[in-house]
Design a protein around this motif. Structure first.
Motif, PDB file in Angstrom:
ATOM      1  N   PHE A  12     -69.069  22.077   1.765  1.00 43.08           N
ATOM      2  CA  PHE A  12     -69.405  21.703   3.086  1.00 43.08           C
ATOM      3  C   PHE A  12     -69.657  20.367   3.374  1.00 43.08           C
ATOM      4  O   PHE A  12     -70.006  19.625   2.315  1.00 43.08           O
TER       5      PHE A  12
ATOM      6  N   GLU B  76     -77.753  25.635  17.134  1.00 44.33           N
ATOM      7  CA  GLU B  76     -78.659  25.852  18.128  1.00 44.33           C
ATOM      8  C   GLU B  76     -80.344  26.474  17.738  1.00 44.33           C
ATOM      9  O   GLU B  76     -81.182  26.175  18.273  1.00 44.33           O
TER      10      GLU B  76
ATOM     11  N   PRO C  32     -77.341  27.164   9.349  1.00 48.16           N
ATOM     12  CA  PRO C  32     -77.373  28.308   8.284  1.00 48.16           C
ATOM     13  C   PRO C  32     -78.660  28.867   8.000  1.00 48.16           C
ATOM     14  O   PRO C  32     -79.688  28.248   8.074  1.00 48.16           O
TER      15      PRO C  32
ATOM     16  N   VAL D 217     -69.897  38.929  11.953  1.00 47.00           N
ATOM     17  CA  VAL D 217     -69.717  38.673  13.414  1.00 47.00           C
ATOM     18  C   VAL D 217     -68.065  38.355  12.939  1.00 47.00           C
ATOM     19  O   VAL D 217     -67.634  37.522  12.286  1.00 47.00           O
TER      20      VAL D 217
ATOM     21  N   LYS E  61     -64.167  24.646   8.833  1.00 47.13           N
ATOM     22  CA  LYS E  61     -63.702  25.898   9.926  1.00 47.13           C
ATOM     23  C   LYS E  61     -62.408  25.975   9.969  1.00 47.13           C
ATOM     24  O   LYS E  61     -61.800  25.109  10.640  1.00 47.13           O
TER      25      LYS E  61
HETATM   26  O1  DLL Z   1     -71.555  27.066  11.412  1.00 44.74           O
HETATM   27  C1  DLL Z   1     -74.028  27.018  10.733  1.00 44.74           C
HETATM   28  C2  DLL Z   1     -73.606  27.505   9.530  1.00 44.74           C
HETATM   29  C3  DLL Z   1     -73.079  26.618   8.549  1.00 44.74           C
HETATM   30  C4  DLL Z   1     -73.761  29.256   8.904  1.00 44.74           C
HETATM   31  C5  DLL Z   1     -73.005  27.136   7.091  1.00 44.74           C
HETATM   32  C6  DLL Z   1     -73.327  29.362   7.953  1.00 44.74           C
HETATM   33  C7  DLL Z   1     -73.155  28.529   6.957  1.00 44.74           C
HETATM   34  P1  DLL Z   1     -72.284  25.964  13.852  1.00 44.74           P
HETATM   35  O2  DLL Z   1     -71.379  24.839  13.586  1.00 44.74           O
HETATM   36  O3  DLL Z   1     -73.270  25.742  15.255  1.00 44.74           O
HETATM   37  O4  DLL Z   1     -73.301  26.410  13.045  1.00 44.74           O
HETATM   38  O5  DLL Z   1     -71.484  27.088  14.382  1.00 44.74           O
HETATM   39  C8  DLL Z   1     -71.944  28.282  14.944  1.00 44.74           C
HETATM   40  O6  DLL Z   1     -70.189  29.570  13.753  1.00 44.74           O
HETATM   41  O7  DLL Z   1     -72.120  30.836  16.619  1.00 44.74           O
HETATM   42  C9  DLL Z   1     -70.641  31.778  15.018  1.00 44.74           C
HETATM   43  O8  DLL Z   1     -69.562  31.674  16.011  1.00 44.74           O
HETATM   44  C10 DLL Z   1     -69.956  30.907  13.815  1.00 44.74           C
HETATM   45  N1  DLL Z   1     -70.331  31.378  12.404  1.00 44.74           N
HETATM   46  C11 DLL Z   1     -71.138  30.772  11.652  1.00 44.74           C
HETATM   47  N2  DLL Z   1     -71.443  31.426  10.723  1.00 44.74           N
HETATM   48  C12 DLL Z   1     -70.659  32.577  10.530  1.00 44.74           C
HETATM   49  C13 DLL Z   1     -70.325  33.816   9.770  1.00 44.74           C
HETATM   50  C14 DLL Z   1     -72.681  26.883  11.639  1.00 44.74           C
HETATM   51  N3  DLL Z   1     -70.811  33.637   8.410  1.00 44.74           N
HETATM   52  C15 DLL Z   1     -71.125  29.455  15.038  1.00 44.74           C
HETATM   53  N4  DLL Z   1     -69.380  34.675  10.235  1.00 44.74           N
HETATM   54  C16 DLL Z   1     -71.534  30.803  15.335  1.00 44.74           C
HETATM   55  C17 DLL Z   1     -69.029  34.567  11.608  1.00 44.74           C
HETATM   56  C18 DLL Z   1     -70.079  32.663  11.816  1.00 44.74           C
HETATM   57  N5  DLL Z   1     -69.009  33.436  12.153  1.00 44.74           N
END
Ligand code: DLL
Length: 449
Positions: free
Chosen positions: A149, A254, A258, A339, A439
């Motif tokens: 990441f 928010e 993770p 999700v 992503k």
């Molecule tokens: O993506 C946090 C994260 C980082 C989670 C690394 C897991 C690992 P944001 O950039 O704010 O935070 O994006 C959050 O990404 O509302 C979902 O729509 C999507 N998302 C995150 N993890 C998953 C998952 C991080 N495992 C947004 N499966 C969330 C599906 C996910 N969607």
């Protein structure tokens, strides 16, 4: 149905690789009691310290003392992205900035970024939640963990990093990008765990294969994924080709980043929610009313002990369903389905509603296709047009024009029967679509300019 779960008081915790068994395997009654005590405290804390919430609660004539049961959470106002944007950058913070030890932000595609701040206590909770999900996947202190990441404002890099340190694993902070170097490092350092988005992990796998790297013989054993929806079949494909076990983990900036929920090895399509830190609700995305337990709806999260930037009833827009049935892994924490889509990712194409997850399901049902795809929507001719580009699986590629032509017709017909509109389908050679380091972006809607 699998093995029935023993009651929590019969579990021999010493045999279970569980980070905090007194919470993760406790009774539902105890979990709810922990949640209620924390909810009451959190609502008081938020009301006292954040004027934005005090104003909203006053408008609704709700006082913190009205929160007496977990269901009373419904008396509180919802929060969404706009609240964080309106108050950019620090308007929702509950502490002085002196108490904030780390900041993160998510860029989003429009408007101001979402800014979040963590106190020392928040960092402790965060690293504990990550330690749990890492341990659910089998990570131990002896592991060498390579980060793919990005480090930076994205919560994924540092969040996972701190959690691995918490369980005593060795971090290899490579960061996103430089894919060949990742493979070299796995080889040189004997990396056992890879942290990445599933789409980037797939890319690392493919580049390794192209270089002749023998994944079966490599030291790598575990993949910790997350940050984006993992299309069906993608995890299994990576597991088979890289000879590793992977878990998919969910969270959002928010509410913490993770660590909100993580996959155990018993139910590979679900994730245990860290319920002692997050109160979940599942609501109808249109009405905001709760749906019955086990039904699909929008996930709403209230972090229960967030000090830096508390949020009440955050509308994630992520669609899922939650079960509180006990799990064969021994944990009693509720499980959410992975999700697959968001309430706001629906496309309207020629008046028809289309979700990218529908396209993914069709692609996953056709063994000759790979999970890499892209949807392009344009309206150059005045009429919306959906083009779906999808790669052929490397084992199924053929040079025969006739074969490919007929296969294209079959894929088009299958997509049309599900989407209820006829897309233009382009079958691509393996490795044709651009790979991302973070992503994956599956939708290119050119109508929005
Ligand atoms: O993506 C946090 C994260 C980082 C989670 C690394 C897991 C690992 P944001 O950039 O704010 O935070 O994006 C959050 O990404 O509302 C979902 O729509 C999507 N998302 C995150 N993890 C998953 C998952 C991080 N495992 C947004 N499966 C969330 C599906 C996910 N969607």
């Amino acid at each position: 149905m699998g093995t029935p779960m023993p009651s929590p008081d019969k579990i021999d915790f010493s045999t279970l690789p569980i980070y905090k068994p007194d919470v993760e395997c406790t009774s539902r009654e105890r979990i709810r009691a922990i949640q209620l005590a924390k909810l009451i405290d959190q609502v008081n804390y938020t009301y006292d310290r954040v004027s934005w919430y005090r104003d909203r609660m006053d408008e609704l004539h709700v006082r913190p003392s009205d929160i007496k049961t977990l269901d009373d959470v419904r008396k509180l106002p919802f929060t969404d992205k706009s609240a964080l944007r309106e108050t950019f950058p620090f308007g929702l913070f509950a502490t002085s900035l002196d108490e904030i030890v780390e900041m993160h932000a998510s860029s989003g595609t429009t408007g101001k970024p979402i800014v979040v701040g963590y106190t020392k206590e928040d960092m402790d909770v965060w690293s504990e939640c990550i330690a749990r999900l890492a341990q659910m996947a089998g990570v131990t202190a002896g592991d060498r963990v390579q980060m793919a990441f990005g480090y930076g404002m994205f919560t994924g890099g540092f969040g996972l990093h701190y959690g691995i340190l918490r369980i005593g694993g060795m971090m290899i902070p490579a960061g996103a990008g430089n894919t060949e170097r990742h493979i070299q490092m796995i080889n040189d350092y004997g990396t056992t765990v890879l942290i990445a988005t599933p789409s980037y992990a797939m890319h690392i796998c493919e580049v390794g294969e192209k270089l002749g790297f023998d994944w079966a013989a490599s030291s790598l054993q575990i993949g910790l994924f997350g940050g984006e929806p993992c299309p069906p079949g993608l995890k299994a494909e990576i597991e088979a080709r890289m000879h590793i076990t992977c878990t998919d983990n969910y969270g959002l900036t928010e509410v913490m980043g993770p660590g909100v929920s993580g996959e155990c090895l018993a139910h590979r399509d679900q994730q245990h929610i860290a319920e002692d830190h997050f109160l979940w609700e599942v609501v109808d995305p249109d009405t905001g009313e709760p749906v019955p337990e086990g039904e699909m709806g929008e996930l709403v999260l209230t972090p229960l002990d967030k000090r830096g930037i508390p949020v009440l009833r955050y509308r994630t827009h992520d669609l899922t369903r939650v079960t509180t049935e006990p799990c064969e892994c021994g944990r009693t924490l509720a499980r959410m389905d992975k999700v697959r889509s968001r309430s706001d990712d629906m496309l309207i194409i020629r008046g028809t509603n289309v979700f990218p997850s529908q396209v993914e399901d069709v692609i996953a049902s056709i063994p000759r296709l790979a999970p890499q795809y892209r949807m392009i929507i344009d309206n150059e001719s005045g009429l919306d047009r959906l083009t779906i580009e999808v790669e052929i699986h490397p084992d199924a590629f053929s040079d025969s024009f006739e074969d490919m032509n007929q296969f294209t017709q079959e894929v088009t017909a299958k997509l049309q029967s599900v989407l209820l509109l006829r897309p233009v389908v382009r079958l691509l050679e393996p490795n044709s679509l651009e790979r991302t380091l973070g992503k994956a972006k599956h939708v290119d809607d050119r109508r929005r300019g």
